[in-house]
Design a protein around this motif. Sequence first.
Motif, mmCIF file in Angstrom:
data_model
loop_
_atom_site.group_PDB
_atom_site.id
_atom_site.type_symbol
_atom_site.label_atom_id
_atom_site.label_comp_id
_atom_site.label_asym_id
_atom_site.label_seq_id
_atom_site.Cartn_x
_atom_site.Cartn_y
_atom_site.Cartn_z
ATOM 1 N N SER A 32 13.465 74.092 87.732
ATOM 2 C CA SER A 32 13.574 75.032 86.602
ATOM 3 C C SER A 32 12.204 75.239 85.986
ATOM 4 C CB SER A 32 14.527 74.477 85.541
ATOM 5 O OG SER A 32 14.661 75.390 84.476
ATOM 6 N N GLY A 84 17.650 77.392 73.411
ATOM 7 C CA GLY A 84 18.186 78.704 73.768
ATOM 8 C C GLY A 84 19.691 78.745 73.577
ATOM 9 N N THR A 85 20.335 77.630 73.853
ATOM 10 C CA THR A 85 21.781 77.555 73.669
ATOM 11 C C THR A 85 22.131 77.756 72.205
ATOM 12 O OG1 THR A 85 21.984 76.056 75.561
ATOM 13 C CG2 THR A 85 23.786 76.021 73.950
ATOM 14 N N HIS A 109 24.617 83.097 81.204
ATOM 15 C CA HIS A 109 24.365 81.759 80.648
ATOM 16 C C HIS A 109 25.290 81.419 79.492
ATOM 17 C CE1 HIS A 109 22.295 78.186 79.229
ATOM 18 N NE2 HIS A 109 21.730 78.139 80.428
ATOM 19 N N ASN A 165 19.511 84.902 84.730
ATOM 20 C CA ASN A 165 19.264 83.636 85.434
ATOM 21 C C ASN A 165 19.983 83.602 86.786
ATOM 22 O OD1 ASN A 165 19.227 80.957 86.263
ATOM 23 N ND2 ASN A 165 19.425 80.133 84.196
ATOM 24 N N ASP A 194 20.539 87.884 75.375
ATOM 25 C CA ASP A 194 19.977 86.573 75.726
ATOM 26 C C ASP A 194 18.671 86.862 76.461
ATOM 27 O OD1 ASP A 194 19.173 84.231 76.904
ATOM 28 O OD2 ASP A 194 21.160 83.632 77.604
ATOM 29 N N ARG A 197 14.330 84.673 79.020
ATOM 30 C CA ARG A 197 13.188 85.029 79.881
ATOM 31 C C ARG A 197 12.835 86.521 79.746
ATOM 32 N NH1 ARG A 197 16.314 81.476 82.841
ATOM 33 N NH2 ARG A 197 15.295 79.479 83.275
ATOM 34 N N LYS A 225 10.595 77.821 78.402
ATOM 35 C CA LYS A 225 10.829 78.107 79.821
ATOM 36 C C LYS A 225 9.482 78.538 80.415
ATOM 37 C CE LYS A 225 15.603 78.214 79.130
ATOM 38 N NZ LYS A 225 15.525 77.880 77.679
ATOM 39 N N ARG A 343 18.489 77.292 94.091
ATOM 40 C CA ARG A 343 17.623 78.052 93.189
ATOM 41 C C ARG A 343 16.264 77.366 93.105
ATOM 42 N NH1 ARG A 343 17.917 78.481 86.609
ATOM 43 N NH2 ARG A 343 17.173 76.346 86.878
HETATM 44 N N1 TLP Z 1 18.770 77.685 81.489
HETATM 45 C C1 TLP Z 1 18.549 76.446 82.190
HETATM 46 C C2 TLP Z 1 19.887 75.762 82.501
HETATM 47 O O1 TLP Z 1 20.677 75.678 81.375
HETATM 48 C C3 TLP Z 1 20.665 76.445 83.566
HETATM 49 C C4 TLP Z 1 17.766 76.720 83.450
HETATM 50 O O2 TLP Z 1 17.309 75.745 84.056
HETATM 51 O O3 TLP Z 1 17.597 77.892 83.814
HETATM 52 N N2 TLP Z 1 19.740 81.508 78.416
HETATM 53 C C5 TLP Z 1 19.305 81.498 79.687
HETATM 54 C C6 TLP Z 1 19.258 82.765 80.436
HETATM 55 C C7 TLP Z 1 18.902 80.291 80.272
HETATM 56 O O4 TLP Z 1 18.492 80.301 81.538
HETATM 57 C C8 TLP Z 1 18.942 79.106 79.516
HETATM 58 C C9 TLP Z 1 18.538 77.782 80.119
HETATM 59 C C10 TLP Z 1 19.405 79.178 78.196
HETATM 60 C C11 TLP Z 1 19.794 80.404 77.669
HETATM 61 C C12 TLP Z 1 19.557 77.947 77.330
HETATM 62 O O5 TLP Z 1 18.347 77.417 76.936
HETATM 63 P P1 TLP Z 1 18.233 75.884 76.481
HETATM 64 O O6 TLP Z 1 18.182 75.075 77.732
HETATM 65 O O7 TLP Z 1 16.956 75.859 75.689
HETATM 66 O O8 TLP Z 1 19.408 75.562 75.644
#
Ligand code: TLP
Length: 369
Positions: A32, A84-85, A109, A165, A194, A197, A225, A343
């Motif tokens: 990742s 991000g969550t 996501h 993603n 969202d 990225r 990220k 991935r």
């Molecule tokens: N994605 C992570 C994992 O949770 C899958 C990754 O390794 O790609 N929106 C999108 C589009 C994301 O890809 C992610 C994280 C999040 C939100 C959540 O971000 P976090 O991890 O900061 O809570």
Amino acid sequence: MYHNVLSEDRKWTIRSRVISGGTMKDFVDLRSDTVTHPTPDMRKAMAEAEVGDDVFGEDPTVNALQEKVANLLGKEAALFVPSGTMANQLSIKSHTQAGDEVIIEASSHPYNFEGGAGAALSGVQFQCLKGVRGVLEPSQVEEAIRPNDHHFAVTRLVCLENTHNRGGGSIFPLEKMTDIYRLAKSRGLLLHLDGARLWNASVATGIKPHEYAQSADSVSVCLSKGLGAPIGSLVAGSKPFIDRVHRFRKMFGGGMRQVGIVAAAGIHALDFHLERLAEDHQNARRLAVGLKELKGVSIDPKFVETNIVIFDVANSGMTASQVAEAMKKEGVLIHPIGKTQIRLVTHLDVTSEDIEMTLKAFRKLLKAL
Ligand code: TLP
């Protein structure tokens, strides 16, 4: 302008150090873009950050970051949150009430990878639509809007993801976003983007983040990220919306204190690591083209638009987990995302030499055609 972060960091450490066979080892880590390490310059910025109590709104570095991101996204206000969550879920919570329906792409996501938070924390139900590499058509969204009838949930919110993603880092085309936003407005709906990225979409297309954000009521963006900060995301939107997000951030326990130390890493990342995302996109394309040459790999490099490479190994006679185990022995960490799907994500801590080394390891394992 960005300086050459990679060659500087090479002298330091940019490998993921994880336990393998009972001992700590260094790996090229393609699982990742969340695995990046803060650079020496970023750590310096963090160490020197001016701080205050952000729950009182008194952290000057957090305030500067929020203003910077609000400006980049062309929104009235932005709020710093831990992840991000949380950024997505605070947005859903702030836009909806329990029992509302949220239209979202099926592999998105917020629906798949946020622990069921939409149902648990906001009491919403999702109506999932199947997109093409995560991209929805305006007509699909239109058909999904519930009629005004007491039998149905109230359709309140549309959620999009850019880049997507599980769509393989696909870019949601601006025109489609704009059409969906127009539709949402004409039907009294809200739209959350969202944009974990969104920076990648912007660097790949040359379309500014605020141009994308114009087609959304709220946007979440991540600093942890591709941009390489260790922690942090923001939600941006109108002042009344962000005020509501702020209230729920407190409720969810996301208010932090002298967090300028972390915000400083975000400011540094935005100042120095944004344009270099183009290198990650180039590395991802190189990976895709190299993988296409291998026996048992199914991939179409033309769908690799940013820093995510998704491919299938069904014809290799191995499962994705077996391929991942074998690659680990070669010093490369990869992420199986299904029985035969893998991935790879390129980022700040991966050089073009790492890409060649990774392809060499794949070649050894899967043999060229
Ligand atoms: N994605 C992570 C994992 O949770 C899958 C990754 O390794 O790609 N929106 C999108 C589009 C994301 O890809 C992610 C994280 C999040 C939100 C959540 O971000 P976090 O991890 O900061 O809570």
